[in-house]
Design an enzyme around this catalytic site. Structure first.
Site, PDB file in Angstrom:
ATOM      1  N   CYS A   2      23.510  25.932  34.743  1.00  0.00           N
ATOM      2  CA  CYS A   2      23.120  27.179  35.411  1.00  0.00           C
ATOM      3  C   CYS A   2      24.328  27.941  35.949  1.00  0.00           C
ATOM      4  O   CYS A   2      25.326  27.345  36.318  1.00  0.00           O
ATOM      5  CB  CYS A   2      22.215  26.877  36.599  1.00  0.00           C
ATOM      6  SG  CYS A   2      20.742  25.963  36.145  1.00  0.00           S
ATOM      7  N   ARG A  27      29.077  27.798  29.545  1.00  0.00           N
ATOM      8  CA  ARG A  27      28.501  26.628  30.205  1.00  0.00           C
ATOM      9  C   ARG A  27      27.191  26.182  29.554  1.00  0.00           C
ATOM     10  O   ARG A  27      26.703  25.103  29.837  1.00  0.00           O
ATOM     11  CB  ARG A  27      28.236  26.934  31.689  1.00  0.00           C
ATOM     12  CG  ARG A  27      29.487  27.289  32.457  1.00  0.00           C
ATOM     13  CD  ARG A  27      29.131  27.880  33.791  1.00  0.00           C
ATOM     14  NE  ARG A  27      28.456  26.925  34.638  1.00  0.00           N
ATOM     15  CZ  ARG A  27      29.078  26.099  35.451  1.00  0.00           C
ATOM     16  NH1 ARG A  27      30.379  26.125  35.526  1.00  0.00           N
ATOM     17  NH2 ARG A  27      28.400  25.261  36.197  1.00  0.00           N
ATOM     18  N   TRP A  74      19.452  26.635  33.104  1.00  0.00           N
ATOM     19  CA  TRP A  74      19.473  25.486  32.213  1.00  0.00           C
ATOM     20  C   TRP A  74      18.343  24.597  32.725  1.00  0.00           C
ATOM     21  O   TRP A  74      18.445  24.005  33.796  1.00  0.00           O
ATOM     22  CB  TRP A  74      20.830  24.814  32.324  1.00  0.00           C
ATOM     23  CG  TRP A  74      21.079  23.764  31.323  1.00  0.00           C
ATOM     24  CD1 TRP A  74      21.456  23.922  30.020  1.00  0.00           C
ATOM     25  CD2 TRP A  74      20.979  22.352  31.534  1.00  0.00           C
ATOM     26  NE1 TRP A  74      21.588  22.697  29.425  1.00  0.00           N
ATOM     27  CE2 TRP A  74      21.307  21.733  30.317  1.00  0.00           C
ATOM     28  CE3 TRP A  74      20.634  21.561  32.636  1.00  0.00           C
ATOM     29  CZ2 TRP A  74      21.305  20.348  30.169  1.00  0.00           C
ATOM     30  CZ3 TRP A  74      20.638  20.195  32.487  1.00  0.00           C
ATOM     31  CH2 TRP A  74      20.971  19.602  31.263  1.00  0.00           C
ATOM     32  N   ASN A 100      20.946  27.137  41.624  1.00  0.00           N
ATOM     33  CA  ASN A 100      21.461  26.051  40.791  1.00  0.00           C
ATOM     34  C   ASN A 100      21.211  24.750  41.549  1.00  0.00           C
ATOM     35  O   ASN A 100      21.336  24.712  42.767  1.00  0.00           O
ATOM     36  CB  ASN A 100      22.972  26.179  40.584  1.00  0.00           C
ATOM     37  CG  ASN A 100      23.332  27.391  39.750  1.00  0.00           C
ATOM     38  OD1 ASN A 100      22.455  28.021  39.168  1.00  0.00           O
ATOM     39  ND2 ASN A 100      24.612  27.711  39.702  1.00  0.00           N
ATOM     40  N   GLY A 101      20.886  23.693  40.830  1.00  0.00           N
ATOM     41  CA  GLY A 101      20.649  22.398  41.485  1.00  0.00           C
ATOM     42  C   GLY A 101      19.205  21.997  41.365  1.00  0.00           C
ATOM     43  O   GLY A 101      18.451  22.584  40.585  1.00  0.00           O
ATOM     44  N   GLU A 471      36.043   4.476  19.668  1.00  0.00           N
ATOM     45  CA  GLU A 471      36.152   5.832  20.201  1.00  0.00           C
ATOM     46  C   GLU A 471      37.588   6.148  20.613  1.00  0.00           C
ATOM     47  O   GLU A 471      38.088   7.247  20.375  1.00  0.00           O
ATOM     48  CB  GLU A 471      35.181   6.001  21.381  1.00  0.00           C
ATOM     49  CG  GLU A 471      35.226   7.334  22.096  1.00  0.00           C
ATOM     50  CD  GLU A 471      34.891   8.534  21.217  1.00  0.00           C
ATOM     51  OE1 GLU A 471      34.475   8.348  20.062  1.00  0.00           O
ATOM     52  OE2 GLU A 471      35.080   9.666  21.696  1.00  0.00           O
ATOM     53  N   LYS A 475      39.729   9.223  18.941  1.00  0.00           N
ATOM     54  CA  LYS A 475      40.339  10.294  19.750  1.00  0.00           C
ATOM     55  C   LYS A 475      41.820  10.425  19.403  1.00  0.00           C
ATOM     56  O   LYS A 475      42.319  11.529  19.253  1.00  0.00           O
ATOM     57  CB  LYS A 475      40.197   9.990  21.251  1.00  0.00           C
ATOM     58  CG  LYS A 475      38.832  10.291  21.836  1.00  0.00           C
ATOM     59  CD  LYS A 475      38.590  11.768  21.971  1.00  0.00           C
ATOM     60  CE  LYS A 475      37.178  12.189  21.736  1.00  0.00           C
ATOM     61  NZ  LYS A 475      36.448  11.802  20.591  1.00  0.00           N
ATOM     62  N   GLU A 478      42.278  11.945  15.815  1.00  0.00           N
ATOM     63  CA  GLU A 478      41.910  13.340  15.593  1.00  0.00           C
ATOM     64  C   GLU A 478      42.785  14.342  16.311  1.00  0.00           C
ATOM     65  O   GLU A 478      42.936  15.462  15.856  1.00  0.00           O
ATOM     66  CB  GLU A 478      40.429  13.594  15.871  1.00  0.00           C
ATOM     67  CG  GLU A 478      40.021  13.481  17.303  1.00  0.00           C
ATOM     68  CD  GLU A 478      38.536  13.731  17.491  1.00  0.00           C
ATOM     69  OE1 GLU A 478      37.988  14.590  16.784  1.00  0.00           O
ATOM     70  OE2 GLU A 478      37.929  13.071  18.344  1.00  0.00           O
ATOM     71  N   HIS A 494      40.884 -11.995  11.616  1.00  0.00           N
ATOM     72  CA  HIS A 494      40.418 -12.096  10.227  1.00  0.00           C
ATOM     73  C   HIS A 494      41.127 -11.098   9.317  1.00  0.00           C
ATOM     74  O   HIS A 494      40.610 -10.758   8.266  1.00  0.00           O
ATOM     75  CB  HIS A 494      38.901 -11.905  10.165  1.00  0.00           C
ATOM     76  CG  HIS A 494      38.166 -12.952  10.944  1.00  0.00           C
ATOM     77  ND1 HIS A 494      38.018 -14.244  10.496  1.00  0.00           N
ATOM     78  CD2 HIS A 494      37.589 -12.903  12.157  1.00  0.00           C
ATOM     79  CE1 HIS A 494      37.361 -14.951  11.408  1.00  0.00           C
ATOM     80  NE2 HIS A 494      37.088 -14.147  12.435  1.00  0.00           N
ATOM     81  N   LYS A 593      34.037  22.294  15.320  1.00  0.00           N
ATOM     82  CA  LYS A 593      33.301  21.933  16.537  1.00  0.00           C
ATOM     83  C   LYS A 593      31.875  21.510  16.187  1.00  0.00           C
ATOM     84  O   LYS A 593      31.297  20.606  16.753  1.00  0.00           O
ATOM     85  CB  LYS A 593      33.309  23.129  17.492  1.00  0.00           C
ATOM     86  CG  LYS A 593      32.790  22.853  18.878  1.00  0.00           C
ATOM     87  CD  LYS A 593      33.798  22.095  19.722  1.00  0.00           C
ATOM     88  CE  LYS A 593      33.122  21.476  20.954  1.00  0.00           C
ATOM     89  NZ  LYS A 593      33.866  20.350  21.478  1.00  0.00           N
TER      90      LYS A 593
HETATM   91  C1  F6R Z   1      34.962  13.488  17.657  1.00  0.00           C
HETATM   92  C2  F6R Z   1      34.011  14.518  17.209  1.00  0.00           C
HETATM   93  C3  F6R Z   1      33.172  14.250  15.997  1.00  0.00           C
HETATM   94  C4  F6R Z   1      31.696  14.474  16.362  1.00  0.00           C
HETATM   95  C5  F6R Z   1      30.805  14.416  15.114  1.00  0.00           C
HETATM   96  C6  F6R Z   1      29.324  14.533  15.456  1.00  0.00           C
HETATM   97  O1  F6R Z   1      35.663  13.896  18.817  1.00  0.00           O
HETATM   98  O2  F6R Z   1      33.903  15.565  17.816  1.00  0.00           O
HETATM   99  O3  F6R Z   1      33.376  12.971  15.517  1.00  0.00           O
HETATM  100  O4  F6R Z   1      31.324  13.489  17.273  1.00  0.00           O
HETATM  101  O5  F6R Z   1      31.166  15.450  14.216  1.00  0.00           O
HETATM  102  O6  F6R Z   1      29.061  15.716  16.122  1.00  0.00           O
HETATM  103  P1  F6R Z   1      27.755  15.932  16.998  1.00  0.00           P
HETATM  104  O7  F6R Z   1      27.781  14.948  18.120  1.00  0.00           O
HETATM  105  O8  F6R Z   1      27.833  17.348  17.462  1.00  0.00           O
HETATM  106  O9  F6R Z   1      26.594  15.707  16.087  1.00  0.00           O
END
Ligand code: F6R
Length: 598
Positions: A2, A27, A74, A100-101, A471, A475, A478, A494, A593
């Protein structure tokens, strides 16, 4: 999430409010609205969806008025539609309120107000406050006193902005738990939930603290406490450039997102923990308890980081809810011939809610008669619309949401109320623990500096922290383009053990959990081969801390919630290594993204 903007001054308020709302768009929100005071009345306009929808409805003749408030909502209480959008008004339509809240005692307050003749239009918790203020105004109170009195009746969190025909050029704003500030212009003033909404007009802001109320007029403002006692406040000058404003003062969006995790977690958990019953309330689930009880198997499906969250979900669900669970890459699931039936719950996890493979996997599961559930971080995304139920923000929020789902499923089955309460308390403490880990960023930065020339990094963890190893490696790959692998710590011997020498840093995720001793043995194996060990350990751990070359401490929590804390140093490590290596962390090469192609 929100957003609130308010304006009072000589200029027409509507265009300024709409512009302010747009600056808060990043947001995420599901509906928007504005309220203006003009000619002794209040005009409210609201619309579901984007601000552009609201603008289209308003057309070219924007409502008149020099004082007004605006909101992006939201949804928490009630569906994201026009009626539930803010601002909300009282019965007489003489005041409007944006909030908000979450007002936790909205239920009983609403019932009592209805008995006294108040008519509610929306399903929101917010509307209750509009009626409470109305009642106090009717009893002869001044606007400030009426708002202060009404706020004292509330339990929960709020950032609010109120306008009333009684004092047509005044905005009353108040904060308890949801950020709010007053921005001071020349002959005009603003209120906003986020500085970026108003910095195009002024750079002088007063950040409000919890328990404070602001009375804002065009040429003056004052801040009082809930007993209306005046408070001294300092004016902060915000000197960021425009790009930094958008990044909230951080060097990169990625760092901003890392540092925002206490807040995103709070948002994920807000209003969903039922301490008394030791369970979770999942508003968007749209599946009755009786149906959840029919579920005898869960298939989690996702891609990338979300797939790692899914692995943690699988472990949680089996341990705590005792429901056989498995995890499938969405891209694999969709082209296999998966066995699912009406007692299988297929949970698609996606930050964007738009990932083509995850969408297709859910559609395939639905076609085969399975129950489907979307766990997405973007309200209104395609997945949120197409699945039977949708919940809500990236890795740490996904884990928290999975813990809520597990808690709910577990309490319908194997978990006792006492165990449930322990989980609720541990979840409630998480945001604060996350904030504590994030204060260690400078330590991680130093470790990152020493590791910046590494060509390969191995991440090892076991149990709930094996997906965290995956993970951490993802990170690093990438954003810093350093080759990294995540592995279950015991699997290392192994094969990958052959890679270990004094040039390869090995990051162990080893909090004090059920498999801690086992991981210590794996650390010994690496040390015996001359490996360099960086360990994420529990605060106060002396055993591993002695073995490791460098350590980063995280606070203690329940085993299945440790990933929310242990992943944080790994996110920071990837960030600092990437920055040191001169990589564009906010636009990593080759990545989108939202992956809307298969
Ligand atoms: C890693 C990353 C990607 C997403 C993947 C799935 O930092 O951003 O590995 O996690 O493309 O994306 P979503 O979660 O949007 O389905």
């Amino acid at each position: 999430m929100c957003g609130i903007v308010g304006y009072t001054g000589p200029r027409p308020a509507a265009p300024l409010l709409l512009d302010g709302l747009k600056r808060l768009e990043y947001r995420g929100y599901d509906s928007a609205g504005i309220a203006l005071v003009a000619d002794g009345r209040i005009e409210v306009h609201k619309a579901p969806g984007k601000i552009s929808v609201l603008e289209k409805e308003l057309g070219t003749s924007l409502p008149p008025g020099h004082t007004g408030i605006a909101h992006t909502r939201w949804a928490t209480h009630g569906a994201p539609n026009m009626v539930n959008a803010h601002p909300h008004t009282d019965c007489g339509g003489t005041l409007a309120l944006a909030h908000n809240g979450i007002i936790e005692n909205a239920g009983p307050l609403r019932a009592a107000l209805a008995k006294r003749g108040h008519v509610f239009r929306s399903e929101t918790d917010t509307e209750v406050l509009a009626h409470l203020i109305e009642e106090r105004l009717a009893a002869g109170g001044a606007l400030l006193a009426a708002v202060a009195g009404a706020l004292q009746q509330l339990e929960g969190t709020y950032g609010i902005a109120v306008v009333s025909t009684r004092e047509p050029d005044t905005i009353i704003a108040a904060r308890h738990g949801s950020p709010l500030l007053v921005a001071i212009g020349a002959g005009e003033n603003f209120v906003a939930s986020d500085a970026s909404a108003v910095l195009a007009h002024t750079r002088s802001v007063v950040y409000m603290d919890d328990g404070e109320i602001a009375v804002v007029r065009p040429t003056d403002y004052r801040i009082v406490d809930l007993d209306t006692v005046e408070k001294e406040k300092t004016i902060t000058r915000v000197d960021w450039d425009l790009a930094t404003i958008e990044r909230g003062g951080f060097a990169h969006f990625m760092l901003k997102e890392i540092m925002e995790q206490p807040e995103s977690l709070r948002n994920t958990l807000r209003g969903r923990l039922l301490e008394e019953d030791g369970t979770a309330k999942l508003g968007g689930l749209n599946i009755e308890d009786a149906e959840l009880l029919q579920v005898n198997r869960i298939v989690f499906t996702a891609c990338g980081t979300s797939w790692h969250s899914a692995l943690i979900g699988e472990y949680m669900m089996e341990e705590l809810a005792r429901i056989p669970s498995e995890v499938e890459y969405a891209s694999e699931f969709r082209y296999r011939n998966p066995i699912v039936d009406d007692r299988t719950l297929v949970v698609g996890i996606s930050q964007s809610g738009e990932t083509a493979d995850t969408l297709a996997a859910l559609r395939e599961a639905k076609r085969r008669g399975a129950r489907t559930l979307g766990l997405v971080n973007v309200v209104g995304s395609t997945i949120a619309r197409e699945v039977d139920g949708a919940s809500t923000k990236a890795f740490t929020s996904q884990i928290a949401a999975l813990a809520l789902l597990t808690l709910k499923m577990g309490r319908l089955r194997a978990l006792s109320i006492l165990q449930g309460r322990e989980v609720v308390r541990a979840l409630g403490r998480l945001p604060e623990l996350v904030a504590r880990v994030l204060t260690r960023a400078p330590e991680v930065e130093r470790i990152g500096e020493r590791m910046m020339r590494a060509g390969n990094v191995l991440y090892l963890g076991r149990g709930y922290n094996f997906p965290v190893a995956l993970e951490g490696a993802l990170k690093l790959k990438e954003i810093s383009y350093v080759h990294a692998e995540g592995y279950p710590a015991a699997e290392m011997k192994h094969g990958p053990i052959a890679l270990i020498d004094d040039l390869m840093p090995v990051v162990f995720i080893a909090p004090k959990d059920a498999v801690y001793q086992k991981v210590v043995s794996n650390v010994e194996e690496v040390k015996a081969r001359g490996g360099r060990v960086i360990a994420v350990v529990t605060e106060g751990d002396t055993g591993l801390a002695k073995l490791a070359d460098q350590k980063i401490e995280v606070p203690e929590t329940l085993d299945f919630l440790t990933p929310v804390l242990t992943v944080l140093p790994l996110q920071l490590l990837a960030y600092y290594m990437a920055v040191r290596r001169g990589c564009n962390v906010d636009q990593p090469r080759n990545l989108a993204k939202s992956v809307t192609v298969e």
